[in-house]
Scaffold this active site. Structure first.
Site, short mmCIF file in Angstrom:
data_model
loop_
_atom_site.label_atom_id
_atom_site.label_comp_id
_atom_site.label_asym_id
_atom_site.label_seq_id
_atom_site.Cartn_x
_atom_site.Cartn_y
_atom_site.Cartn_z
N SER A 1 0.89 -1.12 0.25
CA SER A 1 -0.02 0.08 -0.02
C SER A 1 0.74 1.15 -0.12
O SER A 1 1.54 1.55 -0.94
CB SER A 1 -1.03 -0.07 1.15
OG SER A 1 -2.03 0.90 1.00
N ASP B 1 -3.32 6.69 -3.14
CA ASP B 1 -2.07 6.18 -3.00
C ASP B 1 -1.45 5.13 -3.74
O ASP B 1 -2.32 4.95 -4.67
CB ASP B 1 -2.31 5.50 -1.22
CG ASP B 1 -2.91 4.26 -1.23
OD1 ASP B 1 -3.75 3.92 -2.29
OD2 ASP B 1 -2.97 3.31 -0.18
#
Length: 556
Positions: free
Chosen positions: A154, A307
């Site tokens: 992530s 992101d």
């Protein structure tokens, strides 16, 4: 030098299929065997522990050793997960889908997993290329798979990677929760104890998914908020934060009928080094500076940022009081905008609910009550939020939003972006902006503000010490406000969210929550206040932030 540690490292070296980590480890072993103290310490760090497999799967720094992310550890995880799935299959052939993002070794780890799943007799489906995490979560449901694996870390630092696990069937493509995590971890440990990963059966007889799964995700996501008429002049900026979001989002934007954004070219394509940011997380100071600069040049109405794996969304708006003319909305502000949107659409639907993590804004409960919907407060993480009964929308303050639960049971920064485009377009049609929508929220549901104090540590023991100190010497006041009630969620009643969380409710209805981060070496404190006006709520939060810092200084 501990001979047992050396033997452990040498055994690991012999089974490692990766020349880069083999060379890295061989050098450390040679120096440690010669008595180099730094190398001995390094070896102890690499092998003195094992990356723990939990409800977030695996996540850690790349490198050789059991306490790092590497091909040996991933092979053990894949083989252990395969054994778990076969155990639960009642003699059938489990199906598992594998996705990966643009980080270092993501494709390698994904391909290793596909080969090991196929070698274990599973039907393994590898997604066609690097894609956002939400596409993998979608694909688990799309294929009716028993499980999914996403190789991603992530928004973690550049040298990290991870292994995120989903379950299909009754779990509907959500991330795993207990007891599945412990059961999978036990199978992984048995695999590790059984010997070299070189002996594990592999097969190249896995499937590579066609473009149809991506097309299906694009169609479902474009349908979240088709553009109304009159969006031609809408000006907005987008950044992928060096991640994988742009290709998919740009196609969805086109299909949904919105104008394409002005983009931050330097951050548009996947780059495993994340060269323009010190930390690839839109929440971090400086991460959106290039977006702000681009927005100023093109006189944009707003900014959207994903992101790196595109499961989170940041939104920024013009702000004349900010030094650079822009401010990023908090996750709670975006969550309430999207929550109100969902509540208006679901009003009157029996059993429909809104859900958020217990550290997210209490304003969502007010929104749900206003529209006659159920409300569920869960532990932090979409593994819990996504399982809320009757969910039509869920969010957590860390920029995660679930706006399309019928297709993706996880946070999805791409579908959330489409939903925000829809809100912005509707507002624009009546001469309003996203900032105006926030003001209207306050007038309708009350003025809420939130803040966060985050303390990053080098030694994780510091976090445990602070939590123990808060339990041993509980505070009675924060920022001059008396504490009306205190809850220790380690002592939660049956059926209530339970975890290492301390929650304080103050006499003015504000709230302070303290918990360790589940993915980073941080102690996090969440602050929420409600007031008669937006400035009053913000002022209360600022005072509480100062009070929390003082409290932590006293207890650390």
């Amino acid at each position: 030098m501990n001979e047992e540690r050396l033997a452990q490292a040498r055994a690991w070296l012999r089974q490692d299929p990766d020349h880069e980590t083999r060379d890295e480890l061989a050098g450390v072993i040679t120096r440690a065997a010669a008595g180099d103290e730094e190398a001995i310490t390094d070896l102890d760090d690499r092998f003195g522990a094992r990356l723990a497999f939990g409800t977030a799967g695996l996540r850690g720094e790349l490198g050789a050793g059991s306490n790092r992310m590497n091909r040996v550890l991933v092979a053990q995880a894949a083989a252990g997960f395969a054994a778990y799935l076969r155990e639960k299959s009642d003699g059938g052939t489990p199906t598992v889908v594998i996705g990966y993002d643009g980080r270092r070794n993501s494709r390698v780890f994904a391909t290793d997993s596909a080969e090991l799943f196929a070698g274990a007799g599973l039907r393994a489906i590898l997604l066609p290329r690097l894609l956002p995490t939400p596409v993998l979560a979608f694909a688990v449901r799309h294929f009716g798979a028993d499980a999914g694996v996403m190789v991603t870390a992530s928004h973690n630092p550049p040298n990290d990677n991870g292994y995120k696990v989903y379950l299909g069937g009754a779990d509907q493509g959500s991330q795993i929760v207990a007891p599945a995590d412990a059961e999978i971890a036990a199978h992984i440990q048995r695999t590790a104890d059984a010997g070299s990963v070189a002996a594990l059966p592999r097969s190249t007889d896995y499937e590579t998914a066609g473009e149809e799964v991506v097309e299906a995700y694009i169609a479902a996501t474009a349908a979240v908020a088709p553009a109304p008429a009159g969006t031609t002049g809408m000006r907005w900026v987008y950044t992928a934060m060096h991640g994988v979001g742009w290709e998919t989002l740009s196609r969805i934007v086109k299909d949904a009928g919105y104008p394409q954004p002005f983009v931050v070219d330097e951050q548009l394509t996947p780059d495993a080094t994340f060269r323009t940011v010190s930390f690839p997380n839109p929440e971090e100071p400086g991460a959106m500076d290039l977006s702000f600069a681009r927005a100023r040049r093109v006189k944009a109405d707003f900014i959207l940022a994903n992101d790196p794996d595109a499961d989170r969304l940041a939104v920024a708006v013009p702000d004349a009081s900010a030094a650079d003319g822009w401010r990023r909305l908090t996750g709670n502000e975006v969550g309430l905008l999207l929550g109100a949107r969902a509540a208006r659409a679901a009003a009157g639907t029996p059993g429909a609910s809104l859900a958020c993590s217990l550290v997210s804004s209490p304003g969502l409960g007010v929104v749900a009550a206003h529209h006659g919907l159920d409300f569920h407060e869960t532990l932090t993480g979409f593994k819990w939020i996504s399982r809320a009964p009757g969910i039509v929308f869920g969010f957590e303050e860390a920029l995660g939003y679930l706006v399309n639960p019928e297709t993706v049971r996880d946070k999805d920064g791409v579908s959330a972006a489409v939903a925000i485009l829809g809100l912005a377009a509707e507002a624009r049609d009546r001469g309003a902006t996203l900032v105006d929508l926030l003001d209207e929220l306050g007038e309708t549901y009350g003025h809420f503000a939130s803040g966060q104090v985050s303390v990053r540590v080098e030694d994780l023991a510091v976090i445990g010490d602070v939590m123990l100190a808060l339990r041993t010497l509980p505070p009675t006041h924060i920022a001059g406000r008396s504490i009306a009630s205190a809850e220790d969620l380690l002592q939660a009643a049956p059926g209530r969210p339970s975890g290492d969380v301390l929650r304080y409710r103050l006499v003015d209805d504000s709230r302070v929550i303290v918990r360790p981060s589940g993915t980073e070496p941080k102690l996090k404190v969440y602050i929420d206040a409600r007031a008669e006006s937006a400035p009053g709520a913000r002022e209360a939060v600022a005072e509480l932030e100062a009070g929390v810092r003082s409290l932590l200084d006293e207890r650390s």
